[in-house]
Design a protein around this motif. Structure first.
Motif, PDB file in Angstrom:
ATOM      1  N   GLU A 340       0.854  -1.186   0.000  1.00 41.61           N
ATOM      2  CA  GLU A 340       0.000   0.000   0.000  1.00 41.61           C
ATOM      3  C   GLU A 340       0.890   1.237   0.000  1.00 41.61           C
ATOM      4  OE1 GLU A 340      -3.388  -0.080   2.724  1.00 41.61           O
ATOM      5  OE2 GLU A 340      -2.821  -2.128   3.242  1.00 41.61           O
ATOM      6  N   LEU A 341       1.035   1.872  -1.161  1.00 41.38           N
ATOM      7  CA  LEU A 341       1.977   2.980  -1.290  1.00 41.38           C
ATOM      8  C   LEU A 341       1.520   4.221  -0.550  1.00 41.38           C
ATOM      9  CD1 LEU A 341       3.067   2.671  -5.025  1.00 41.38           C
ATOM     10  CD2 LEU A 341       4.252   1.861  -2.986  1.00 41.38           C
ATOM     11  N   GLY A 342       0.237   4.310  -0.238  1.00 40.87           N
ATOM     12  CA  GLY A 342      -0.252   5.489   0.454  1.00 40.87           C
ATOM     13  C   GLY A 342       0.052   5.531   1.938  1.00 40.87           C
ATOM     14  N   VAL A 343       0.541   4.425   2.477  1.00 40.82           N
ATOM     15  CA  VAL A 343       0.847   4.368   3.907  1.00 40.82           C
ATOM     16  C   VAL A 343       2.054   5.253   4.222  1.00 40.82           C
ATOM     17  CG1 VAL A 343       1.546   2.860   5.799  1.00 40.82           C
ATOM     18  CG2 VAL A 343      -0.127   2.064   4.120  1.00 40.82           C
ATOM     19  N   SER A 344       1.981   6.000   5.319  1.00 40.07           N
ATOM     20  CA  SER A 344       3.056   6.923   5.688  1.00 40.07           C
ATOM     21  C   SER A 344       4.372   6.180   5.913  1.00 40.07           C
ATOM     22  CB  SER A 344       2.673   7.688   6.961  1.00 40.07           C
ATOM     23  OG  SER A 344       3.780   8.457   7.419  1.00 40.07           O
ATOM     24  N   VAL A 345       5.466   6.797   5.455  1.00 40.80           N
ATOM     25  CA  VAL A 345       6.805   6.232   5.685  1.00 40.80           C
ATOM     26  C   VAL A 345       7.570   7.043   6.714  1.00 40.80           C
ATOM     27  CG1 VAL A 345       6.985   5.189   3.405  1.00 40.80           C
ATOM     28  CG2 VAL A 345       7.713   7.563   3.730  1.00 40.80           C
ATOM     29  N   HIS A 346       6.881   7.969   7.380  1.00 45.21           N
ATOM     30  CA  HIS A 346       7.546   8.824   8.360  1.00 45.21           C
ATOM     31  C   HIS A 346       8.207   7.983   9.456  1.00 45.21           C
ATOM     32  CE1 HIS A 346       8.625  12.128  10.819  1.00 45.21           C
ATOM     33  NE2 HIS A 346       7.751  11.882  11.779  1.00 45.21           N
ATOM     34  N   GLY A 347       9.465   8.254   9.714  1.00 50.57           N
ATOM     35  CA  GLY A 347      10.212   7.513  10.716  1.00 50.57           C
ATOM     36  C   GLY A 347      10.844   6.232  10.214  1.00 50.57           C
ATOM     37  N   ASN A 348      10.568   5.873   8.969  1.00 51.76           N
ATOM     38  CA  ASN A 348      11.111   4.638   8.393  1.00 51.76           C
ATOM     39  C   ASN A 348      12.292   4.992   7.492  1.00 51.76           C
ATOM     40  OD1 ASN A 348      11.673   2.281   7.018  1.00 51.76           O
ATOM     41  ND2 ASN A 348       9.535   1.707   6.755  1.00 51.76           N
TER      42      ASN A 348
END
Length: 414
Positions: A340-348
């Protein structure tokens, strides 16, 4: 590809021998306008590793999968950096003036070597970068960011690619290396030509090496507080060619940072919530940078690794001497790790944008500092900053290695 070349490859482990000569090219008109479409088509046709052709119709394996990319990057015993073992180069199929030479050829630097040779040179680079970073990267970035903005601040309009992102990281890093501002600006176009490829790539690579060679000679007799001096004085005792090659590697990395800055600015200006969040202090610039690193890494394809022996990768037979190039952009979008590309990647921070393994980018902290200051100064200097065109009109042009934002026209209050 001519019949003689194709015939000479039959029975070997290269992509042409396995799949025929009708392979997808990572250069040319389609690759320039729709690299993402090519990556996805190759993933559907071949899986996580695909046979491709580079400039001059030189065969390679493009690693598309995230896990396979990490396997290649983290295992230098199986996939090493020494281009002297590259079969097509060894057997004379790569011309001396090929656009691939500046990106793939062996050099006496830590980028091109593994094992103890790599560790010796990498320590010298790490130490020199750390010392140089402590002597004013942020100060240089602040000064040159304001200086660049001064050139268009009274006009109410600018192209933040041509007028800002394309030159700022290069000028800052050139100063860190020990170059004058004029020399740094001269190198902006030469680095761009090397990354763009084409018939002038080798010529511009020569310009870079000439300027950096002169710098190394000056600093040998006139030491300064810069990276060139740090390398020359390091206890690892680098020779002239080693110093010049490492200065070149850092400069090329700075050029890649220009694309990251452009992509970060694009994300900010195409989303009002990001822009207002940064201005108000509710959003940290690192979150935007992480998003750019995942979704549009500044280097789309990383050159290159060479198979040390026969190995299976992604269901394909890779043979000793085969060239592999690492798809950082398609790897970051691999549906096996990001369904799911819309999921946030913040902190990753597990993206591939800085590479991985022993050759992971050593100057990433410097690049991040330059971007943070570049964005903050821009937002504080230009009130009412906004896109001057609909976001759907923004375009990019890709080479084998990078997808570059063509322009970022903005308006602001004066």
């Amino acid at each position: 590809m001519n019949d003689q070349t194709e015939h000479s490859l039959q029975g070997r482990g290269c992509p042409v021998a396995h799949h025929g000569s009708d392979l997808t090219r990572l250069y040319g008109p389609e690759a320039a306008t729709d690299p993402g479409g090519i990556y996805e088509r190759l993933r559907k046709e071949h899986g996580s590793v695909a046979p491709v052709l580079l400039e001059g119709d030189i065969p390679a394996w493009l690693v598309l999968g995230y896990r396979d990319s990490r396997r290649v990057l983290e295992n230098p015993l199986q996939f090493h950096r020494d281009a002297r073992t590259w079969r097509d180069l060894r057997e004379g199929r790569v011309a001396d003036d090929s656009a691939l030479v500046p990106m793939l050829a062996w050099r006496p630097d830590c980028v091109s070597q593994d094992g103890e040779a790599h560790r010796r040179l990498r320590r010298a680079v790490n130490d020199a970068l750390q010392s140089a970073a402590g002597r004013g990267v942020r100060r240089h970035a602040m000064r040159f960011a304001n200086q660049q903005i001064d050139t268009f601040a009274d006009s109410g309009r600018a192209d933040l690619v041509a007028d800002y992102a394309d030159c700022l990281p290069m000028i800052v890093v050139a100063r860190v290396l020990g170059l004058a501002e004029a020399e740094g600006r001269r190198l902006v176009e030469s680095c761009a030509q090397v990354m763009r490829g084409g018939e002038d790539a080798v010529l511009h690579d020569g310009v870079i090496k000439e300027i950096l060679g002169e710098l190394a000679e000056r600093r040998r007799s006139e030491p300064g507080s810069d990276l060139a001096t740090g390398l020359l004085e390091h206890h690892a005792a680098l020779d002239h060619d080693e110093v010049v090659s490492h200065l070149r590697a850092v400069l090329i990395a700075a050029h890649v940072t220009t694309n990251l800055l452009a992509r970060v600015l694009e994300l900010i200006l195409t989303d009002a919530s990001r822009l207002s969040g940064l201005i108000s202090g509710q959003l940290n610039i690192s979150a935007v940078v992480e998003e750019a690193m995942w979704n549009s890494p500044p280097l789309a394809v990383l050159p290159g690794r060479f198979a040390a022996g026969d190995v299976e990768l992604g269901g394909h037979r890779i043979e000793e001497g085969d060239l592999l190039v690492i798809g950082l952009a398609p790897g970051n979008l691999d549906p096996e790790i990001r369904p799911e590309l819309g999921v946030s990647v913040h902190g990753n921070q597990a993206h591939l944008a800085f590479g991985a393994g022993p050759h992971e980018c050593p100057g990433q902290n410097i690049g991040m500092a330059v971007i943070e200051i570049a964005v903050n100064v821009l937002l504080h200097r230009l009130p009412g900053l906004r896109l001057a065109v609909p976001s759907g009109e923004l375009t990019s042009t890709a080479s084998t290695w990078m997808s570059l934002l063509d322009s970022l026209p903005v308006e602001f209050d004066v």
